[in-house]
Motif scaffolding. Structure first.
Motif, PDB file in Angstrom:
ATOM      1  N   TYR A 287       9.765  35.059 -57.024  1.00  0.00           N
ATOM      2  CA  TYR A 287      10.137  33.671 -56.748  1.00  0.00           C
ATOM      3  C   TYR A 287       9.017  32.690 -57.071  1.00  0.00           C
ATOM      4  O   TYR A 287       7.835  33.014 -56.915  1.00  0.00           O
ATOM      5  N   GLY A 288       9.434  31.494 -57.444  1.00  0.00           N
ATOM      6  CA  GLY A 288       8.491  30.390 -57.593  1.00  0.00           C
ATOM      7  C   GLY A 288       8.108  29.871 -56.225  1.00  0.00           C
ATOM      8  O   GLY A 288       8.547  30.394 -55.185  1.00  0.00           O
ATOM      9  N   ARG A 289       7.331  28.831 -56.218  1.00  0.00           N
ATOM     10  CA  ARG A 289       6.798  28.294 -54.957  1.00  0.00           C
ATOM     11  C   ARG A 289       7.869  27.782 -54.013  1.00  0.00           C
ATOM     12  O   ARG A 289       7.660  27.761 -52.800  1.00  0.00           O
ATOM     13  N   ASP A 290       9.036  27.377 -54.540  1.00  0.00           N
ATOM     14  CA  ASP A 290      10.072  26.853 -53.652  1.00  0.00           C
ATOM     15  C   ASP A 290      10.912  27.943 -52.989  1.00  0.00           C
ATOM     16  O   ASP A 290      11.743  27.666 -52.132  1.00  0.00           O
ATOM     17  N   GLY A 291      10.714  29.204 -53.391  1.00  0.00           N
ATOM     18  CA  GLY A 291      11.452  30.302 -52.788  1.00  0.00           C
ATOM     19  C   GLY A 291      12.887  30.429 -53.272  1.00  0.00           C
ATOM     20  O   GLY A 291      13.639  31.268 -52.779  1.00  0.00           O
ATOM     21  N   ARG A 292      13.276  29.608 -54.226  1.00  0.00           N
ATOM     22  CA  ARG A 292      14.631  29.649 -54.788  1.00  0.00           C
ATOM     23  C   ARG A 292      14.597  29.984 -56.274  1.00  0.00           C
ATOM     24  O   ARG A 292      15.291  30.866 -56.737  1.00  0.00           O
ATOM     25  N   HIS A 293      13.822  29.209 -57.014  1.00  0.00           N
ATOM     26  CA  HIS A 293      13.732  29.413 -58.462  1.00  0.00           C
ATOM     27  C   HIS A 293      12.889  30.660 -58.748  1.00  0.00           C
ATOM     28  O   HIS A 293      12.043  31.047 -57.942  1.00  0.00           O
ATOM     29  N   PRO A 294      13.119  31.275 -59.886  1.00  0.00           N
ATOM     30  CA  PRO A 294      12.381  32.498 -60.186  1.00  0.00           C
ATOM     31  C   PRO A 294      10.972  32.206 -60.694  1.00  0.00           C
ATOM     32  O   PRO A 294      10.716  31.181 -61.320  1.00  0.00           O
ATOM     33  N   SER A 295      10.091  33.136 -60.417  1.00  0.00           N
ATOM     34  CA  SER A 295       8.786  33.146 -61.081  1.00  0.00           C
ATOM     35  C   SER A 295       9.027  33.731 -62.470  1.00  0.00           C
ATOM     36  O   SER A 295      10.161  34.105 -62.817  1.00  0.00           O
ATOM     37  N   LEU A 296       7.978  33.856 -63.256  1.00  0.00           N
ATOM     38  CA  LEU A 296       8.127  34.500 -64.559  1.00  0.00           C
ATOM     39  C   LEU A 296       8.617  35.942 -64.388  1.00  0.00           C
ATOM     40  O   LEU A 296       9.473  36.402 -65.148  1.00  0.00           O
ATOM     41  N   ASP A 297       8.122  36.651 -63.369  1.00  0.00           N
ATOM     42  CA  ASP A 297       8.599  38.015 -63.106  1.00  0.00           C
ATOM     43  C   ASP A 297      10.093  38.016 -62.785  1.00  0.00           C
ATOM     44  O   ASP A 297      10.835  38.891 -63.240  1.00  0.00           O
ATOM     45  N   GLY A 298      10.547  37.049 -61.995  1.00  0.00           N
ATOM     46  CA  GLY A 298      11.962  36.948 -61.663  1.00  0.00           C
ATOM     47  C   GLY A 298      12.804  36.636 -62.889  1.00  0.00           C
ATOM     48  O   GLY A 298      13.896  37.185 -63.068  1.00  0.00           O
ATOM     49  N   THR A 299      12.289  35.774 -63.751  1.00  0.00           N
ATOM     50  CA  THR A 299      13.005  35.441 -64.987  1.00  0.00           C
ATOM     51  C   THR A 299      13.106  36.668 -65.883  1.00  0.00           C
ATOM     52  O   THR A 299      14.165  36.939 -66.459  1.00  0.00           O
ATOM     53  N   LYS A 300      12.022  37.419 -65.997  1.00  0.00           N
ATOM     54  CA  LYS A 300      12.062  38.637 -66.825  1.00  0.00           C
ATOM     55  C   LYS A 300      13.072  39.640 -66.275  1.00  0.00           C
ATOM     56  O   LYS A 300      13.782  40.300 -67.038  1.00  0.00           O
ATOM     57  N   LEU A 301      13.171  39.746 -64.964  1.00  0.00           N
ATOM     58  CA  LEU A 301      14.156  40.627 -64.348  1.00  0.00           C
ATOM     59  C   LEU A 301      15.575  40.134 -64.661  1.00  0.00           C
ATOM     60  O   LEU A 301      16.471  40.930 -64.971  1.00  0.00           O
ATOM     61  N   ALA A 302      15.777  38.816 -64.609  1.00  0.00           N
ATOM     62  CA  ALA A 302      17.082  38.236 -64.956  1.00  0.00           C
ATOM     63  C   ALA A 302      17.435  38.535 -66.409  1.00  0.00           C
ATOM     64  O   ALA A 302      18.581  38.887 -66.724  1.00  0.00           O
ATOM     65  N   VAL A 303      16.471  38.402 -67.302  1.00  0.00           N
ATOM     66  CA  VAL A 303      16.703  38.699 -68.721  1.00  0.00           C
ATOM     67  C   VAL A 303      17.119  40.152 -68.897  1.00  0.00           C
ATOM     68  O   VAL A 303      18.055  40.455 -69.651  1.00  0.00           O
ATOM     69  N   GLU A 304      16.448  41.067 -68.207  1.00  0.00           N
ATOM     70  CA  GLU A 304      16.796  42.496 -68.297  1.00  0.00           C
ATOM     71  C   GLU A 304      18.246  42.726 -67.869  1.00  0.00           C
ATOM     72  O   GLU A 304      18.993  43.448 -68.538  1.00  0.00           O
ATOM     73  N   ALA A 305      18.655  42.116 -66.753  1.00  0.00           N
ATOM     74  CA  ALA A 305      20.022  42.307 -66.250  1.00  0.00           C
ATOM     75  C   ALA A 305      21.047  41.676 -67.189  1.00  0.00           C
ATOM     76  O   ALA A 305      22.099  42.265 -67.455  1.00  0.00           O
ATOM     77  N   LEU A 306      20.755  40.495 -67.697  1.00  0.00           N
ATOM     78  CA  LEU A 306      21.665  39.838 -68.643  1.00  0.00           C
ATOM     79  C   LEU A 306      21.790  40.634 -69.933  1.00  0.00           C
ATOM     80  O   LEU A 306      22.892  40.859 -70.440  1.00  0.00           O
ATOM     81  N   ALA A 307      20.661  41.051 -70.478  1.00  0.00           N
ATOM     82  CA  ALA A 307      20.682  41.816 -71.735  1.00  0.00           C
ATOM     83  C   ALA A 307      21.445  43.120 -71.553  1.00  0.00           C
ATOM     84  O   ALA A 307      22.231  43.507 -72.439  1.00  0.00           O
ATOM     85  N   SER A 308      21.266  43.783 -70.434  1.00  0.00           N
ATOM     86  CA  SER A 308      21.983  45.029 -70.166  1.00  0.00           C
ATOM     87  C   SER A 308      23.490  44.794 -70.111  1.00  0.00           C
ATOM     88  O   SER A 308      24.277  45.556 -70.682  1.00  0.00           O
ATOM     89  N   ALA A 309      23.906  43.728 -69.433  1.00  0.00           N
ATOM     90  CA  ALA A 309      25.339  43.410 -69.337  1.00  0.00           C
ATOM     91  C   ALA A 309      25.916  43.085 -70.712  1.00  0.00           C
ATOM     92  O   ALA A 309      27.011  43.529 -71.045  1.00  0.00           O
ATOM     93  N   ILE A 310      25.183  42.329 -71.499  1.00  0.00           N
ATOM     94  CA  ILE A 310      25.663  41.945 -72.828  1.00  0.00           C
ATOM     95  C   ILE A 310      25.738  43.169 -73.740  1.00  0.00           C
ATOM     96  O   ILE A 310      26.711  43.355 -74.463  1.00  0.00           O
ATOM     97  N   ARG A 311      24.735  44.005 -73.685  1.00  0.00           N
ATOM     98  CA  ARG A 311      24.757  45.229 -74.508  1.00  0.00           C
ATOM     99  C   ARG A 311      25.923  46.128 -74.116  1.00  0.00           C
ATOM    100  O   ARG A 311      26.510  46.804 -74.953  1.00  0.00           O
ATOM    101  N   GLY A 312      26.231  46.149 -72.827  1.00  0.00           N
ATOM    102  CA  GLY A 312      27.318  46.990 -72.350  1.00  0.00           C
ATOM    103  C   GLY A 312      28.707  46.427 -72.602  1.00  0.00           C
ATOM    104  O   GLY A 312      29.705  47.135 -72.462  1.00  0.00           O
ATOM    105  N   ALA A 313      28.764  45.159 -73.002  1.00  0.00           N
ATOM    106  CA  ALA A 313      30.087  44.522 -73.205  1.00  0.00           C
ATOM    107  C   ALA A 313      30.720  45.068 -74.424  1.00  0.00           C
ATOM    108  O   ALA A 313      30.969  44.930 -75.389  1.00  0.00           O
TER     109      ALA A 313
END
Length: 191
Positions: free
Chosen positions: A165-191
Motif C-alpha cells: 500500500y501507498g501512504r494513504d492505505g488505499r492506493h497501491p505501492s509499486l509492490d502492490g501495482t506489480k502484484l496487480a499486474v501479475e493478476a491481470l496478466a494471468s487472467a488475460i493469458r487465461g482468457a
C-alpha cells in the motif's frame, strides 16, 4: 495467446488503474498496447454517461472497437456500498465490449490496509472488506460469464501486507501495482 501477436487492451477505471504506471507495466508484461480511460474517483457508471468527458470518450472507443480485452475496474468501495449499481454498470459495459468481439475482464480491487481511516469509517477489517469485494465480483463474473482478475485475492494471499500500500492505505505501492499486474496478466493469458 501467442505473445508475439500484438493486441490492444482498454482499461476503464480510476486512480487504482493508473497507479505507479500500471498500464505501462501491463503493456510491457503482455507485449501489447494499453489505452486507459480513467479519472481519480471515477465509477464505471461515469464511463457509460455520454454527458461526461470520460463517458463520451469511452463510449466512442467501445463503439469503434478493436480491443481484444477491456478491463473494468470499479471504485473500491462499490462492492460494499452499492453492489447493485456496480453490477448494472459492469453488465452494460460487458455488453458493449462483446458487441465488438472483445473480452471483458473484471478487475477485482483490494481491501484497504489495516489502520486506514477509510477502512475504519466503513467499520470493516481488511478481510471482511475483501470478503465483500470478492463475493460481489465473483457473483457478477459467474452470472455474466466474465473473466475475473482476482487482484484483491492476491493482496489477501500476501496478508494485506503494508508494503503493498501507498501512504494513504488505499492506493497501491509499486509492490502492490506489480502484484496487480501479475493478476491481470494471468487472467488475460487465461482468457
Amino acid at each position: 495467446m501467442d505473445r508475439s501477436d500484438t493486441f490492444r487492451i482498454l482499461m476503464l477505471g480510476n486512480s487504482f488503474t493508473r497507479a505507479n504506471g500500471l498500464p505501462e507495466l501491463l503493456a510491457e508484461e503482455l507485449s501489447c498496447e494499453v489505452e486507459v480511460h480513467a479519472r481519480g474517483g471515477a465509477r464505471l457508471a461515469e464511463q457509460l454517461n455520454p454527458k461526461t468527458k470520460l463517458g463520451s470518450q469511452t463510449l466512442a472507443s467501445l463503439e469503434a472497437g478493436g480491443y481484444a480485452f477491456v478491463v473494468l475496474q470499479e471504485m473500491s468501495t462499490a462492492a460494499v456500498a452499492s453492489p447493485a449499481s456496480f453490477e448494472r454498470s459492469v453488465q452494460r459495459l460487458a455488453s458493449l465490449v462483446r458487441a465488438q468481439k472483445g473480452v471483458p475482464i473484471l478487475f477485482e480491487t483490494w481491501a484497504f490496509c489495516e489502520g486506514c481511516p477509510r477502512l475504519a469509517a466503513l467499520g470493516l477489517a481488511p478481510s471482511s472488506m475483501q470478503d465483500a469485494i470478492t463475493s460481489v465480483c465473483r457473483s457478477i463474473a459467474d452470472k455474466d460469464r466474465l473473466v475475473l482478475a482476482e487482484v484483491g485475492e492476491a493482496f489477501r494471499k500476501q496478508g494485506f501486507a503494508p508494503r503493498l500500500y501507498g501512504r494513504d492505505g488505499r492506493h497501491p505501492s509499486l509492490d502492490g501495482t506489480k502484484l496487480a499486474v501479475e493478476a491481470l496478466a494471468s487472467a488475460i493469458r487465461g482468457a
